[in-house]
Scaffold this active site. Structure first.
Site, short mmCIF file in Angstrom:
data_model
loop_
_atom_site.label_atom_id
_atom_site.label_comp_id
_atom_site.label_asym_id
_atom_site.label_seq_id
_atom_site.Cartn_x
_atom_site.Cartn_y
_atom_site.Cartn_z
N LYS A 111 0.88 -1.50 -0.16
CA LYS A 111 0.15 0.55 -0.27
C LYS A 111 1.16 1.16 -0.05
O LYS A 111 0.79 2.11 -0.88
CB LYS A 111 -0.67 0.19 1.47
CG LYS A 111 -1.95 0.86 1.68
CD LYS A 111 -2.76 0.90 2.58
CE LYS A 111 -3.70 -0.73 2.62
NZ LYS A 111 -4.10 -0.47 4.51
N LYS A 123 1.66 -3.80 11.38
CA LYS A 123 0.86 -4.48 11.51
C LYS A 123 0.69 -4.62 12.66
O LYS A 123 1.58 -5.39 13.45
CB LYS A 123 -0.24 -5.20 10.78
CG LYS A 123 -2.16 -4.55 10.76
CD LYS A 123 -1.68 -3.19 9.57
CE LYS A 123 -3.05 -3.01 10.05
NZ LYS A 123 -3.66 -2.27 9.25
N THR A 207 -9.40 8.71 5.09
CA THR A 207 -9.32 6.62 4.08
C THR A 207 -10.69 6.67 3.18
O THR A 207 -10.58 6.28 1.91
CB THR A 207 -9.51 5.84 4.81
OG1 THR A 207 -8.31 5.43 6.09
CG2 THR A 207 -9.68 4.16 4.33
N1 GLU Z 1 -4.91 0.96 9.30
C1 GLU Z 1 -5.07 1.82 8.78
C2 GLU Z 1 -4.85 1.20 6.69
O1 GLU Z 1 -5.16 -0.33 7.09
C3 GLU Z 1 -3.92 3.31 8.55
C4 GLU Z 1 -2.95 3.08 9.16
C5 GLU Z 1 -1.81 3.99 8.81
O2 GLU Z 1 -2.38 5.31 8.85
O3 GLU Z 1 -0.50 4.05 9.29
O4 GLU Z 1 -4.25 1.75 6.12
#
Ligand code: GLU
Length: 442
Positions: A111, A123, A207
């Site tokens: 990503k 994560k 998001t």
């Molecule tokens: N949890 C979000 C994702 O899956 C954001 C992760 C972030 O901001 O580091 O993209």
């Protein structure tokens, strides 16, 4: 008498649990393997990306309000940091496993690469149902989790953020706990913080907004006229709500919405703003909320099969599988959740001509504004909302077009194209240190 087993049976016994325990991660990796067929990478790069760089499993033991001790399983996985500090949220959910966190860290790596922000992927998660905890228990859980993983994170190595069932208050506790441990102020250690603690304007809806930016950039290419486009959104949390609201503002017709309690459908349209209010006033039950016409209650599974133009899965992974992929009527699936479509379902949807706009592109808006928050924390200079939104739109649109062009060039599905785009950047960073070809030169 001792039971005799054949070799095959013994193998089945030892292999099955192993296959089960990393099912999600293996499914995630299948996408990478497919992308490599289109864009062969050096074997060195493949080796580098084979396993998570490090994984930590901890027991988060806290005192409950009644005085008893309770232990929760917690994880932090750093998948790859070739392109910069590892980045990724922390999930609180009763089904969190190491397998899931590994898959999520893997997706974060790709990503960040696909939108070109200088981060690797990570994560974290705790296996907990937050609805069973009081607020003080939740605070103790969050602070203790940070104590357990403090050596693994840091503004220059690994930067957590919110994910499912974590929010800015929790990020505030976590950031404060890290500061206490390190005896200093390190706002860049965590993103998604409250504004007053160094958060960024525009992070909350980032998001959903990023997803909206991606879809709107494709309108012309897909012949989408917002006013004639029906949208169903699965998940009405931070991501689903803001995406529904922003698409509604852009003229799209939101006809179905669901949350973990079930959903509501009205072909004449639903106003996401008033539905959110209703949800808050009615203990999350959406059924019965006033809509533009006559509404009907709907399960999460039924919502996926509605006759709509755009389907937005914005909840959990594994929602569209080989079992229901043939029933999807939408022409476009905008993946705002991580991993809502399985690899098997991908193939079925592609064959049926359904365009899946992949998670690693569609939901990258959150981490992109997290990157902005980190930049603001590291420089101590804070931006206006317009600046955040403009920069987000620019990054999302640029990535969308690159993925689209790659898809056209390689004649592949959009997910494979997104992985190819990400692989180009990851390969560049890994190969810059030299490959086996370089070291074997005379
Ligand atoms: N949890 C979000 C994702 O899956 C954001 C992760 C972030 O901001 O580091 O993209």
């Amino acid at each position: 008498m001792e039971l005799m087993t054949t070799d095959a049976e013994q193998n089945a016994q030892t292999l099955e649990p192993a296959e089960e325990h990393d099912k999600l991660f293996r499914d995630a990796r299948r996408r990478l393997n497919k992308a490599i067929q289109y864009f062969p990478i050096s074997p060195d790069v493949e080796e580098q990306l084979k396993y998570p760089k490090s994984s930590l499993a901890v027991s988060v033991v806290i005192r409950m309000d009644n005085g008893a001790r309770r232990a929760f399983k917690g994880f932090r996985v750093r998948y790859d940091d070739s392109r910069g500090p590892a980045k990724g949220g922390i999930r609180y959910h009763q089904n969190v496993t190491l397998d899931e966190v590994m898959a999520l860290a893997f997706w974060m790596t790709f990503k960040c690469a696909v939108v070109g922000i200088p981060f690797g992927g990570a994560k974290g998660g705790i296996c907990v149902d937050t609805k069973e905890l009081t607020k003080t228990e939740l605070e103790r859980l969050s602070r203790t989790y940070i104590e357990m993983i403090a050596d693994m994170i840091g503004p220059e190595v690994d930067i957590p953020a919110p994910d499912m069932y974590t929010n800015e208050i929790i990020m505030g506790w976590m950031s404060d706990q890290y500061n206490r441990i390190k005896r200093g102020k390190y706002p860049g250690v965590i993103t998604g913080k409250p504004l007053s603690l160094g958060g960024s304007l525009g992070r909350t809806d980032a998001t959903g907004r990023g997803g909206m930016n991606v879809l709107r950039r494709l309108e012309e290419l897909l012949n989408i006229v917002p006013q004639e486009t029906k949208v169903a959104v699965q998940g009405f949390g931070n991501v689903g709500y803001h995406c529904a609201r922003l698409l509604h503002d852009a003229g799209y017709k939101i006809v179905a919405v669901s949350n973990s309690e079930g959903g509501i459908y009205d072909p004449d349209g639903i106003d996401p703003y008033s539905l959110k209010k209703w949800e808050q006033e009615h203990k999350e039950v959406l059924a019965g909320a006033p809509t533009n016409g006559t509404s009907q209650p709907m399960s999460n599974q039924e919502l996926l099969k509605l006759p709509v133009d755009v389907l937005v899965p914005a909840a959990l992974e594994n929602q569209i599988t080989a079992r229901n992929a043939k029933d999807i009527q939408a022409k476009v699936v905008l993946e705002l959740a991580n991993g809502p479509v399985t690899a098997d379902a991908d193939a079925i949807l592609h064959e049926r001509g359904v365009l899946v706009i992949p998670d690693i592109l569609a939901n990258a808006g959150g981490v992109t504004v997290s990157y902005f928050e980190w930049v603001q924390n590291q420089t101590g200079f804070y931006w206006e909302l317009e600046e955040v939104q403009e920069k987000l739109q620019k990054i999302m649109e640029k990535a969308t077009i690159s993925v689209w062009e790659t898809m056209t060039e390689y004649k592949c599905d959009m997910r494979t194209a997104a992985y190819v785009e990400a692989l180009k950047k990851l390969s560049g960073a890994i190969e810059a240190h030299g490959t086996r070809y370089y070291f074997n030169l005379p």
